[in-house]
Design a protein around this motif. Structure first.
Motif, short mmCIF file in Angstrom:
data_model
loop_
_atom_site.label_atom_id
_atom_site.label_comp_id
_atom_site.label_asym_id
_atom_site.label_seq_id
_atom_site.Cartn_x
_atom_site.Cartn_y
_atom_site.Cartn_z
N GLN A 1 79.79 -15.50 -12.82
CA GLN A 1 80.28 -14.98 -11.56
C GLN A 1 79.59 -15.70 -10.41
O GLN A 1 78.49 -16.22 -10.56
CB GLN A 1 80.01 -13.47 -11.46
N TYR B 1 85.24 -8.90 -7.35
CA TYR B 1 85.02 -8.89 -8.80
C TYR B 1 86.21 -8.24 -9.50
O TYR B 1 86.70 -8.75 -10.51
CB TYR B 1 83.73 -8.14 -9.14
N THR C 1 88.61 -10.12 -12.32
CA THR C 1 88.55 -9.73 -13.73
C THR C 1 89.62 -8.71 -14.12
O THR C 1 89.53 -8.13 -15.20
CB THR C 1 87.16 -9.14 -14.04
N ASP D 1 90.90 -8.28 -17.67
CA ASP D 1 90.03 -7.82 -18.75
C ASP D 1 90.38 -6.41 -19.21
O ASP D 1 90.04 -6.01 -20.31
CB ASP D 1 88.56 -7.82 -18.31
N GLU E 1 88.35 -3.50 -21.51
CA GLU E 1 87.33 -4.23 -22.27
C GLU E 1 86.35 -4.95 -21.35
O GLU E 1 85.34 -5.47 -21.81
CB GLU E 1 87.98 -5.23 -23.23
N GLY E 2 86.63 -5.00 -20.06
CA GLY E 2 85.74 -5.68 -19.13
C GLY E 2 84.45 -4.90 -18.92
O GLY E 2 84.42 -3.68 -19.00
N ARG E 3 83.36 -5.61 -18.70
CA ARG E 3 82.06 -4.97 -18.46
C ARG E 3 81.36 -5.67 -17.31
O ARG E 3 81.49 -6.88 -17.13
CB ARG E 3 81.14 -5.09 -19.69
#
Length: 92
Positions: free
Chosen positions: A2, A14, A18, A21, A24-26
């Motif tokens: 990032q 952000y 993303t 994602d 499932e994105g973190r």
């Protein structure tokens, strides 16, 4: 990877960077707080884990059903702010 953190607008950007994602994105970040949080916040789409690594803090939570909680954290303790839970913290 990032881009460097530039302030609160970084988080909105952000989300746009993303969005593909899905669930499932973190995002993992670490901050050193020396003062109480000056506002409440809420995350609509995911859990937030608040981990105290030093000192002591109190996390205040208000759930969508109106129930309230406060959790005192010391080094190694954590609290989970579920989606939709408004929260803030006082830092010792």
């Amino acid at each position: 990877a990032q881009p460097p953190f530039t302030g609160m607008e970084w988080y909105a950007d952000y989300a746009a960077r993303t969005e593909g994602d899905g669930k499932e994105g973190r995002l993992v970040s670490m901050y050193r707080f020396t003062e109480d949080w000056d506002s409440w916040e809420m995350h609509p789409a995911g859990d937030e884990v608040v981990l105290c690594v030093a000192g002591e803090m109190i996390v205040y939570q208000e759930s969508p059903d109106g129930s309230v909680a406060q959790v005192t954290l010391g080094p190694g303790d954590y609290a989970i702010n579920a989606p939709g839970v408004w929260h803030t913290a006082d830092v010792a």
